[in-house]
Write a protein that holds these residues in place. Structure first.
Motif, PDB file in Angstrom:
ATOM      1  N   ARG A  13      -0.906  16.611  26.521  1.00 46.68           N
ATOM      2  CA  ARG A  13      -2.153  16.775  27.335  1.00 46.68           C
ATOM      3  C   ARG A  13      -2.229  18.112  27.812  1.00 46.68           C
ATOM      4  O   ARG A  13      -3.122  18.680  28.028  1.00 46.68           O
ATOM      5  N   ALA A  16      -3.363  20.267  25.224  1.00 52.23           N
ATOM      6  CA  ALA A  16      -4.657  20.352  25.149  1.00 52.23           C
ATOM      7  C   ALA A  16      -5.561  20.570  26.165  1.00 52.23           C
ATOM      8  O   ALA A  16      -6.626  21.538  25.697  1.00 52.23           O
ATOM      9  N   LEU A  55     -10.440  13.828  27.398  1.00 58.81           N
ATOM     10  CA  LEU A  55      -8.993  13.954  26.858  1.00 58.81           C
ATOM     11  C   LEU A  55      -8.649  12.502  27.188  1.00 58.81           C
ATOM     12  O   LEU A  55      -7.700  11.893  26.180  1.00 58.81           O
ATOM     13  N   ARG A  58      -9.090   9.825  24.633  1.00 62.23           N
ATOM     14  CA  ARG A  58      -8.653  10.398  23.193  1.00 62.23           C
ATOM     15  C   ARG A  58      -7.046  10.021  23.323  1.00 62.23           C
ATOM     16  O   ARG A  58      -6.331  10.351  21.985  1.00 62.23           O
ATOM     17  N   LEU A  59      -6.346  10.265  24.172  1.00 63.44           N
ATOM     18  CA  LEU A  59      -4.868  10.278  24.300  1.00 63.44           C
ATOM     19  C   LEU A  59      -4.344   9.014  23.693  1.00 63.44           C
ATOM     20  O   LEU A  59      -4.949   7.680  23.980  1.00 63.44           O
ATOM     21  N   ASN A  60      -3.120   9.259  22.851  1.00 58.06           N
ATOM     22  CA  ASN A  60      -2.534   8.151  22.268  1.00 58.06           C
ATOM     23  C   ASN A  60      -1.606   7.500  23.341  1.00 58.06           C
ATOM     24  O   ASN A  60      -1.630   8.167  24.326  1.00 58.06           O
ATOM     25  N   ARG A  64      -0.229  11.950  23.996  1.00 57.02           N
ATOM     26  CA  ARG A  64      -0.667  13.041  23.085  1.00 57.02           C
ATOM     27  C   ARG A  64      -2.164  12.653  22.457  1.00 57.02           C
ATOM     28  O   ARG A  64      -2.514  11.747  22.582  1.00 57.02           O
ATOM     29  N   ILE A  65      -2.543  13.949  22.042  1.00 61.14           N
ATOM     30  CA  ILE A  65      -4.005  13.709  21.248  1.00 61.14           C
ATOM     31  C   ILE A  65      -3.581  14.379  19.946  1.00 61.14           C
ATOM     32  O   ILE A  65      -2.991  15.459  19.741  1.00 61.14           O
ATOM     33  N   SER A  66      -4.383  14.025  18.971  1.00 65.71           N
ATOM     34  CA  SER A  66      -4.516  14.711  17.789  1.00 65.71           C
ATOM     35  C   SER A  66      -5.260  16.042  17.737  1.00 65.71           C
ATOM     36  O   SER A  66      -6.445  16.001  18.527  1.00 65.71           O
ATOM     37  N   ASP A  69      -9.015  14.978  17.241  1.00 69.61           N
ATOM     38  CA  ASP A  69      -9.606  14.407  18.514  1.00 69.61           C
ATOM     39  C   ASP A  69      -9.803  15.422  19.566  1.00 69.61           C
ATOM     40  O   ASP A  69     -10.982  15.132  19.970  1.00 69.61           O
ATOM     41  N   LEU A  70      -9.196  16.348  19.684  1.00 70.67           N
ATOM     42  CA  LEU A  70      -9.327  17.700  20.296  1.00 70.67           C
ATOM     43  C   LEU A  70     -10.668  18.247  19.828  1.00 70.67           C
ATOM     44  O   LEU A  70     -11.376  18.760  20.503  1.00 70.67           O
TER      45      LEU A  70
END
Length: 194
Positions: A13, A16, A55, A58-60, A64-66, A69-70
């Motif tokens: 995060r 991102a 964010l 969309r966070l896993n 974390r975020i891909s 997705d960002l």
């Protein structure tokens, strides 16, 4: 022939948020008139949305975020300036074909005189017909997430940006990825619905 698979890049995060800040900082330094079509409060809200709510959604599970997705978030931010020239170009030429995880509709879309039309289709009876609904949703509502990411001042300009790169947009949005079927309601030039 060898097919390569590129795993997504996963960001924390904090990483991102730093990327969001860098993107907005870039716009602030280079844009000739960043606040031409939105006021300072809207601008700050857009930036806060990108760093916060967007964010968070969309966070896993691991926080974390891909990169995809960002990019999806930042495309929405760029379109938020509503100026037609502030946009991103994330892998737009690397759109894969149909796979078990990526699906495309069996028709091409065009926008003409305020209507969404079938420009081409696997079914030869469909071209020229107006797209009314997809899976029970009005077509503009069905593609709303895409239109919200097409940087443009007006709907016709957004429609053109979507139509020119619709393979990319169908892939990037994932709108059809989870659909078992795609039901198209249309109107022919005489006004009859089917």
């Amino acid at each position: 022939r060898h097919d390569f698979t590129f795993p997504p890049i996963l960001l924390s995060r904090a990483e991102a948020e730093a990327d969001v800040d860098q993107c907005f900082g870039f716009w602030e330094r280079l844009h000739p008139d960043l606040l031409a079509n939105l006021d300072a409060e809207d601008y700050l809200s857009l930036k806060a949305w990108c760093r916060g709510e967007a964010l968070e959604e969309r966070l896993n599970p691991d926080g974390r975020i891909s990169d995809r997705d960002l990019a999806w978030i930042l495309y929405r931010a760029a379109a938020g300036f509503r100026d037609g020239h502030t946009s991103l170009g994330w892998l737009e030429r690397l759109t894969p074909g149909n796979t078990s995880a990526t699906r495309f509709p069996p028709f091409r879309v065009a926008f003409c005189n305020g209507k969404w039309l079938v420009a081409g289709a696997l079914d030869p009876s469909l071209p020229g017909k107006e797209i009314v609904r997809v899976n029970g949703r009005e077509f503009p509502d069905f593609i709303r997430e895409i239109l919200d990411r097409c940087s443009a001042e007006t709907l016709p300009f957004k429609a053109v940006r979507f139509s020119w790169r619709q393979d990319f947009w169908w892939y990037f949005s994932g709108l059809c990825d989870c659909l078992e079927t795609l039901e198209l309601d249309y109107r022919d030039p005489a006004g009859a619905e089917g």
